[in-house]
Each structure stands twice: as structure tokens, then as C-alpha cells.
Scaffold this motif. Sequence first.
Motif, PDB file in Angstrom:
ATOM      1  N   VAL A 184      10.916   6.961   6.015  1.00 23.44           N
ATOM      2  CA  VAL A 184      10.692   7.270   4.572  1.00 23.44           C
ATOM      3  C   VAL A 184      11.809   7.984   4.000  1.00 23.44           C
ATOM      4  O   VAL A 184      11.843   9.031   4.570  1.00 23.44           O
ATOM      5  N   ARG A 185      12.473   7.419   3.152  1.00 23.42           N
ATOM      6  CA  ARG A 185      13.296   8.047   2.342  1.00 23.42           C
ATOM      7  C   ARG A 185      13.081   8.485   0.961  1.00 23.42           C
ATOM      8  O   ARG A 185      13.234   7.802  -0.111  1.00 23.42           O
ATOM      9  N   ALA A 227       2.890   7.480  -0.147  1.00 22.34           N
ATOM     10  CA  ALA A 227       4.089   6.441   0.420  1.00 22.34           C
ATOM     11  C   ALA A 227       3.829   6.706   1.950  1.00 22.34           C
ATOM     12  O   ALA A 227       4.026   5.778   2.754  1.00 22.34           O
ATOM     13  N   LEU A 228       3.794   8.015   2.670  1.00 22.81           N
ATOM     14  CA  LEU A 228       3.528   8.214   3.814  1.00 22.81           C
ATOM     15  C   LEU A 228       2.350   7.668   4.501  1.00 22.81           C
ATOM     16  O   LEU A 228       2.246   7.087   5.564  1.00 22.81           O
ATOM     17  N   GLU A 229       1.131   7.745   3.790  1.00 23.81           N
ATOM     18  CA  GLU A 229      -0.321   7.308   3.870  1.00 23.81           C
ATOM     19  C   GLU A 229       0.028   5.792   4.321  1.00 23.81           C
ATOM     20  O   GLU A 229      -0.622   5.251   5.117  1.00 23.81           O
ATOM     21  N   TYR A 230       0.780   5.115   3.123  1.00 22.59           N
ATOM     22  CA  TYR A 230       0.843   3.584   3.483  1.00 22.59           C
ATOM     23  C   TYR A 230       1.589   3.390   4.708  1.00 22.59           C
ATOM     24  O   TYR A 230       1.249   2.440   5.429  1.00 22.59           O
ATOM     25  N   SER A 301      11.924  -1.350  -3.138  1.00 24.63           N
ATOM     26  CA  SER A 301      11.276  -2.674  -3.142  1.00 24.63           C
ATOM     27  C   SER A 301      10.331  -2.954  -2.314  1.00 24.63           C
ATOM     28  O   SER A 301       9.340  -3.500  -2.367  1.00 24.63           O
ATOM     29  N   ARG A 302      10.299  -2.345  -0.999  1.00 30.88           N
ATOM     30  CA  ARG A 302       9.471  -2.739   0.082  1.00 30.88           C
ATOM     31  C   ARG A 302       8.097  -1.926  -0.111  1.00 30.88           C
ATOM     32  O   ARG A 302       7.224  -2.636   0.250  1.00 30.88           O
ATOM     33  N   LEU A 303       7.880  -0.619  -0.680  1.00 31.56           N
ATOM     34  CA  LEU A 303       6.854  -0.146  -0.884  1.00 31.56           C
ATOM     35  C   LEU A 303       6.207  -0.904  -1.968  1.00 31.56           C
ATOM     36  O   LEU A 303       5.079  -1.353  -2.032  1.00 31.56           O
TER      37      LEU A 303
END
Length: 370
Positions: A184-185, A227-230, A301-303
Motif C-alpha cells: 500500500v502506497r 485502505a489497509l483494512e481493505y 484506481s485499484r482501490l
Amino acid sequence: MSSPDPQVRAARNHTSTPAVRGPVVAVTGAAAGVGALLTERLAASDRIRQVVAIDERRGECDAAQWHVLDVRDPAIAERLRGADVVVHLALDLDLETDPAARTAYNVRGTQTVLTAAAAAGVHRVVLCTSTMVYGALPDNELPLSEDAELRATAEATGVGDLLEVERLARRAPRAHPGLNVTVVRPALLVGGTDTALTRYFESPRLLVVAGSRPAWQFCHVEDLCSALEYAVLEKVDGELAVGCDGWLEQEEVEELSGIRRMELPSAVALGAAARLHRIGLTPSPAGDLAYTMHPWVVSGSRLHDAGWRPQWTNEEVLAQLLEEVSGRHTVAGRRLGRKDATAAGAAGATVALLGAAAVVRRARRARRRI
């Protein structure tokens, strides 16, 4: 007495102890910063079975199971046993840390966590780097796609370490078959953070290099945690960029912040930054300046395709950043005390630092002529 029918026994067990859904998640660096926020978030989620928190000191989340140890200790493998996912956030990117010690900690820690996770039977490791790994370059597209080439160099604070973490992430699935690694960036991270780029907004004037094309994209720590939880819940994997939608031009930043610019020629700005860092007047190397000159905006875009959306806008994050740094005084990356800032004044402090670099250069030239 005969044993109950297996189906009856299973039904009784199901009735008395309902199954708890979700993974067991281990978080390193869990006592502070993003790690502490994520630990609290996961511990409060009904989609997470248990949170194992690992750090060199115990944090404040009582709902987590704590293990106090250094992530470089091979004994971490035993602490990870039973975990489904590891989120590795024990990275040192402090401006004041000795660079060699920082690199040794970051690289060795990541290596140990990946190896230990594989040995413990963990099936997924989530690593966190930065969109800085794409590099800030004048020919970057706006925005960059997530699979764009990583063109950063090791010249900016901590970026060399992050590039090495990225390399370890790519190698790990080959070295440890069955181990999934998600990276994750986040964009420029805001929310209790202190970096060369957040310090840029502590300056009395925003340094702008003549002819440059800055573009500012932020990421609030709350959005990073979501996002990390995703990634933890396997809603998305691979290499992910996370940040606010879109970006702000330099003129918009100046208008929103109310901070005026100080424009310098490229040779003067870069040369002075390099000299000031070399003689120890500032903690930031000249490479940090590139991220205030050229765009490094990403699409995320991926998230987005997985259904994730940021809750913060660039304008909102900038406003919070300005609130956080209010009362701090930084020039060329170096924090000034209130007395220094008052005495030097806004532009005066900057000129003084640039002048110091010029004095050093003249003194060296004079020594060569002797």
C-alpha cells in the motif's frame, strides 16, 4: 456410555459457541502513529476475529493481544503463529534518525517479518511504503497509473529504504511460495506526521523553484487505515496507491494556505539545499526538494475499482495540515525556535541559511587558493 453422534456433537458446539468470522491480524509498529490507529480500528471491527499487536512498547489498545519485542528479533515468528494476516508498519522514517541506523532497522525489520510470517504459516503480509517510490519527475503523467515504473532514487529521506522494501515485497512470494504480499502506497501522509514534506508547510514562505510544476496530492491517515483494512480483508491486493482524489496546483495551495511563495532559480535552490545538508544545518537532503518541484500524483484506481473511496479531500487535508503545523517555524527543513523565528523573520531566515551556504562555499574556495 457411547459417544454422541458426530453430527449431534457438531450441532451442540455450533449452538453453544457461535463461530467468529474474520481473520486474526497481527500489526507491527502498533503502539504509535498509523499502527496505533489501525490497531484500534481493527480491534473495533466485527469482521476481525483478533488483533495481535507487536511493538517495542505496549500501546493503549486493551482489546489487542500485545507482544513487546523488536521486529528484527527472529522470535517474532512464534508471536505470528496463528495469524492470518500481518500488517507491517514498524518503519522508522524520522528525519532526525541517523540514516545508516534507519536503513538497518527498516530493511532488516522487513526481511525478518516476511521470513517469520512465512515460517508461521501466515498467508498474507501487507506492507506500507509511499507514492514517493514512483519518483517526482518533470515528465510524470498526471496522474500516474499504479503499475507505473518506480523511478525514484535514494536521494530523498527514507526513499531508498522504501525502494528496498518494495524489492523485498516482489521477491517474497518467490522465496516463500504461498505467501501473498500486498503493498500500500499512500500519498503525502497527514495526521500527526512529521516529514520533510509536511515541514514544507511550516515555512514562512513556500519555496518554489523557477520553472517547476508542483502538484500536491495528500492522504489522511484515516483514509490510509481504511485502505489497509481493505487489504487485510482481501477486498483488494497487489500494489495499491491511496490518496485523495485529484490534486492541487501550487497556486491553489498558496491561495488556500495564505502563504506566499519565494521563488528561486533551480541551481540556487538545489545547490543551497545540498550544501546546507552536507554541513549539517538541515536534516533534509537535496533530493527531498524534487517532491516540491515535480508531480508524483497517482490515480488509486485499484482501490476505487474495489469500492473504496477516500473520505477526505485534498483541500480538507491541507486545512488540517496547516492547523497541525500552526506555531511551528521551519526554514529549509530545519525547525527554528520561536525566538529564532521572531528574530530572523520570514524571508530573513531563509536568506540567512542560503547565505550561510554561500559563505561556506567561499571559504572552501579561499582554502584551495592558499
